[in-house]
Design an enzyme around this catalytic site. Sequence first.
Site, PDB file in Angstrom:
ATOM      1  N   ARG A 167       0.968  -1.170   0.027  1.00 49.97           N
ATOM      2  CA  ARG A 167      -0.156   0.023   0.009  1.00 49.97           C
ATOM      3  C   ARG A 167       0.725   1.246   0.025  1.00 49.97           C
ATOM      4  O   ARG A 167       1.755   1.041   0.489  1.00 49.97           O
ATOM      5  CB  ARG A 167      -0.757  -0.071   1.394  1.00 49.97           C
TER       6      ARG A 167
ATOM      7  N   TYR B 100      -1.922  -3.654  -6.460  1.00 49.31           N
ATOM      8  CA  TYR B 100      -1.507  -4.218  -5.311  1.00 49.31           C
ATOM      9  C   TYR B 100      -2.537  -4.234  -4.388  1.00 49.31           C
ATOM     10  O   TYR B 100      -2.984  -3.065  -3.908  1.00 49.31           O
ATOM     11  CB  TYR B 100      -0.214  -4.143  -5.013  1.00 49.31           C
TER      12      TYR B 100
ATOM     13  N   LYS C 232      -9.226  -2.110   2.358  1.00 45.50           N
ATOM     14  CA  LYS C 232      -9.053  -1.051   3.129  1.00 45.50           C
ATOM     15  C   LYS C 232      -9.858   0.048   2.739  1.00 45.50           C
ATOM     16  O   LYS C 232     -10.293   0.989   3.601  1.00 45.50           O
ATOM     17  CB  LYS C 232      -7.487  -0.741   2.921  1.00 45.50           C
TER      18      LYS C 232
ATOM     19  N   HIS D 246      -9.718  -1.971  12.162  1.00 47.21           N
ATOM     20  CA  HIS D 246      -8.637  -2.937  11.708  1.00 47.21           C
ATOM     21  C   HIS D 246      -8.382  -3.758  12.668  1.00 47.21           C
ATOM     22  O   HIS D 246      -7.252  -3.886  13.377  1.00 47.21           O
ATOM     23  CB  HIS D 246      -7.405  -1.980  11.529  1.00 47.21           C
TER      24      HIS D 246
ATOM     25  N   SER E 151      -0.637  -3.297  10.708  1.00 49.41           N
ATOM     26  CA  SER E 151      -0.300  -4.240   9.566  1.00 49.41           C
ATOM     27  C   SER E 151       0.991  -5.008   9.866  1.00 49.41           C
ATOM     28  O   SER E 151       2.102  -4.497  10.164  1.00 49.41           O
ATOM     29  CB  SER E 151      -0.045  -3.632   8.139  1.00 49.41           C
ATOM     30  N   ALA E 152       0.801  -6.486   9.582  1.00 48.78           N
ATOM     31  CA  ALA E 152       1.997  -7.347   9.782  1.00 48.78           C
ATOM     32  C   ALA E 152       2.638  -7.363  10.954  1.00 48.78           C
ATOM     33  O   ALA E 152       3.794  -7.644  11.256  1.00 48.78           O
ATOM     34  CB  ALA E 152       3.040  -6.995   8.673  1.00 48.78           C
ATOM     35  N   CYS E 153       1.596  -7.296  11.894  1.00 49.20           N
ATOM     36  CA  CYS E 153       2.151  -7.630  13.465  1.00 49.20           C
ATOM     37  C   CYS E 153       1.407  -8.845  13.896  1.00 49.20           C
ATOM     38  O   CYS E 153       1.416  -9.062  15.322  1.00 49.20           O
ATOM     39  CB  CYS E 153       1.962  -6.427  14.237  1.00 49.20           C
ATOM     40  N   GLY E 154       0.995  -9.943  13.139  1.00 44.14           N
ATOM     41  CA  GLY E 154       0.559 -11.280  13.416  1.00 44.14           C
ATOM     42  C   GLY E 154      -0.795 -11.217  13.856  1.00 44.14           C
ATOM     43  O   GLY E 154      -1.169 -12.021  14.611  1.00 44.14           O
ATOM     44  N   LYS E 155      -1.798 -10.409  13.354  1.00 39.77           N
ATOM     45  CA  LYS E 155      -3.078 -10.543  13.664  1.00 39.77           C
ATOM     46  C   LYS E 155      -3.638 -11.976  13.039  1.00 39.77           C
ATOM     47  O   LYS E 155      -4.531 -12.678  13.646  1.00 39.77           O
ATOM     48  CB  LYS E 155      -3.992  -9.472  12.699  1.00 39.77           C
ATOM     49  N   THR E 156      -3.106 -12.296  11.685  1.00 39.46           N
ATOM     50  CA  THR E 156      -3.477 -13.619  11.258  1.00 39.46           C
ATOM     51  C   THR E 156      -3.173 -14.803  11.935  1.00 39.46           C
ATOM     52  O   THR E 156      -3.797 -15.662  12.442  1.00 39.46           O
ATOM     53  CB  THR E 156      -2.808 -13.792   9.820  1.00 39.46           C
ATOM     54  N   ASN E 157      -2.002 -14.707  12.676  1.00 33.66           N
ATOM     55  CA  ASN E 157      -1.468 -15.721  13.463  1.00 33.66           C
ATOM     56  C   ASN E 157      -2.227 -15.940  14.824  1.00 33.66           C
ATOM     57  O   ASN E 157      -2.759 -16.999  15.320  1.00 33.66           O
ATOM     58  CB  ASN E 157       0.017 -15.467  13.838  1.00 33.66           C
TER      59      ASN E 157
ATOM     60  N   ASP F 249      -8.460  -9.410   9.824  1.00 35.68           N
ATOM     61  CA  ASP F 249      -7.885  -8.056   9.534  1.00 35.68           C
ATOM     62  C   ASP F 249      -8.895  -6.920   9.759  1.00 35.68           C
ATOM     63  O   ASP F 249      -8.748  -5.842  10.174  1.00 35.68           O
ATOM     64  CB  ASP F 249      -7.985  -8.108   7.863  1.00 35.68           C
TER      65      ASP F 249
ATOM     66  N   ARG G  55       1.940 -11.933  -0.259  1.00 40.59           N
ATOM     67  CA  ARG G  55       0.654 -12.279   0.322  1.00 40.59           C
ATOM     68  C   ARG G  55       0.189 -13.682  -0.202  1.00 40.59           C
ATOM     69  O   ARG G  55       0.389 -14.062  -1.448  1.00 40.59           O
ATOM     70  CB  ARG G  55      -0.238 -11.286  -0.249  1.00 40.59           C
TER      71      ARG G  55
ATOM     72  N   ARG H 241       3.938  -3.064  18.084  1.00 43.09           N
ATOM     73  CA  ARG H 241       5.088  -3.692  18.123  1.00 43.09           C
ATOM     74  C   ARG H 241       6.148  -2.715  18.693  1.00 43.09           C
ATOM     75  O   ARG H 241       6.342  -1.859  18.081  1.00 43.09           O
ATOM     76  CB  ARG H 241       5.487  -4.077  16.568  1.00 43.09           C
TER      77      ARG H 241
ATOM     78  N   GLY I   9       1.828 -19.581  19.478  1.00 40.84           N
ATOM     79  CA  GLY I   9       0.753 -20.359  20.207  1.00 40.84           C
ATOM     80  C   GLY I   9       0.889 -19.880  21.817  1.00 40.84           C
ATOM     81  O   GLY I   9      -0.285 -19.871  22.465  1.00 40.84           O
ATOM     82  N   ASP I  10       1.824 -19.634  22.280  1.00 37.78           N
ATOM     83  CA  ASP I  10       2.080 -19.276  23.566  1.00 37.78           C
ATOM     84  C   ASP I  10       1.258 -17.917  24.016  1.00 37.78           C
ATOM     85  O   ASP I  10       1.169 -17.712  25.253  1.00 37.78           O
ATOM     86  CB  ASP I  10       3.526 -19.375  24.074  1.00 37.78           C
TER      87      ASP I  10
HETATM   88  C1  OXD Z   1      -2.416  -4.324   5.902  1.00 35.14           C
HETATM   89  C2  OXD Z   1      -3.247  -5.341   5.155  1.00 35.14           C
HETATM   90  O1  OXD Z   1      -1.608  -3.780   5.173  1.00 35.14           O
HETATM   91  O2  OXD Z   1      -4.115  -6.039   5.810  1.00 35.14           O
HETATM   92  O3  OXD Z   1      -3.200  -3.880   6.815  1.00 35.14           O
HETATM   93  O4  OXD Z   1      -3.228  -5.690   3.916  1.00 35.14           O
HETATM   94 MN    MN Z   2      -4.649  -5.207   7.446  1.00 38.32          MN
END
Ligand code: OXD
Ligand code: MN
Length: 579
Positions: A67, A196, A205, A225, A246-252, A274, A362, A393, A487-488
């Site tokens: 982005r 992208y 977004k 978000h 973004s990219a701080c582990g939300k998906t995990n 997200d 991605r 972070r 996981g912890d």
């Molecule tokens: C972001 C995304 O950049 O979710 O936050 O792609």
């Molecule tokens: Mn995001």
Amino acid sequence: MHFNTIENWVKESAQLTSPASVKWCDGSQQEYDHIIATMLKDGSLLSLNDKYRNCYLHRSHPSDVARTEQQTFVCPRDRDDAGPNNNWLDPQQAHAKVDALFRNCMQGRTMYVIPYCMGPIDSPYARLGMEITDSPYVVANMRIMTRMGEQALARIKRGEAEVVRGLHSVADLDPQKRFIMHFPEELLIKSVGSGYGGNALLGKKCHALRIASSQARRQGWLAEHMLIAGIEHRGETHYVAAAFPSACGKTNLAMLIPPDKYRQDYKVWTVGDDIAWIHVGDDGRLWAINPEAGFFGVVPGTNEHSNPNALSMIDHDTIYTNVALTADKEPWWEGKLSGKPHTNWKGEPHRGDAPAAHPNARFTVASKQCPSYSPAAEGKQGVPLSAIIFGGRRSTLNPLVVEAFDWSHGVYMGATLSSETTAAATGKVGVVRRDPMAMLPFCGYNMGDYWSHWLSLQQQATQLPRIFQVNWFRCDDSGKFLWPGFGDNLRVLQWVLNRCRNEVDAVNTPIGYLPNATDIDCEGLDVSDATKRELFAIDRQGWQDELTAIASYFSTFGTHVPPAFAAQAQRIRTQLDNS
Ligand code: OXD
Ligand code: MN
């Protein structure tokens, strides 16, 4: 919005952009297969090793990999409504600027018209959108990420609801002529020059956060978000929504698998990774839906340890963007524990130390492929929230977890969130920036007014979730993480849940409630007592400096900052002085 208005807008857009043909998408499998076949033929998609059934690789233009916040604008008539958190242009000027770039930009291409629905198709909280694009890649991704096609069109045709319109073209991908413009007053998005992710998949977004946040302000709800996850324990499931940059582990976190010793007792259900749309339910609680139908997740770092659920969902029916390839055409990325890179994300032979996959590479995959996907995610009403978690972070200062005293303090906590930057947006990585509620790049109006809107939920809801702040990223002096994470993190969620159920007390400190030492279970972890103390230590001088930095940040929002924030800061300062 009347359907005629939409049809006219499609016609006008075609007149402006001059495509060779116009195709209304129906969202069918057949249509998807056809788009994929077309892209395989023109080389914009590459097929992968047969072991990866129906998986493809797309390589974006090397100047179009994330982005671009500096080219993203929010354009209400009054500049003050956009706030210092957004780039702003007068709407007329903004239209003129992008329309000049849209003129004839689709010559020789197909213009796709994509009706889509954000949220379960039959949910009263779902919202409608229409994206026009000349990118088949966008069509394929939108089919995974949204409820796209016939059913959405049928709802749009009924004309009873607002429809967010988005005009998108890759044009000539010239970074100098790349603009992502939002017109909240017209419920309109115009994006040109990028193919992208968040720049181009306008449902994500642009619609579900920037435009939706301004709709939400008008209508008394929140567009955030945030991931949404259910934590099941002894037959009871508590849902949490968590905001991380973004990219701080939300998906995990959304797909967490509890460590072995907890696996019998706890199960985490994924509702979303997200975005959360949060409304006040008839029962006075906050309820959340995930407006998306898929995950557009960061690939590097995904492995058996960090996110086994994600790993297993992306070995079939997945579009990869900007990953590397092994010699036998398996997708590869930094952090993958098997294979080795042969070709980098640009399609060149992999050499030296440069990352083989792009750090913001991605996967696009349907939510239904996730083994922990919650059936509640498809429900009309969404899920009731027990807790809201804010996380940044920060290698220093912020403790592993702290609970806010009340809603007002929690909103202040969210507003003071800061994080070291990642590769999800272009720009320098690792610099601390203020990122209130992880919404800095996504709040579609003045952030000061947004904080007031958050505070105003106190008047609407009768049973608000508790608010927590976490920091998985604390480091020691040598830069080593103090907390194992992944996981912890369940060990921290366990405390959060125990607090929500009033099962444990906590230590009252100037910055909020901290856990008693024994209440975060560290058994079996390489976390010494000294480390644990460090994870919860309050660095008095550090916090005083932080308060000064926060005050100076808030001052950039002038009179828009809620007065309640000054009171919070004053209380913390006094208590730090006195403790
Ligand atoms: C972001 C995304 O950049 O979710 O936050 O792609
Ligand atoms: Mn995001």
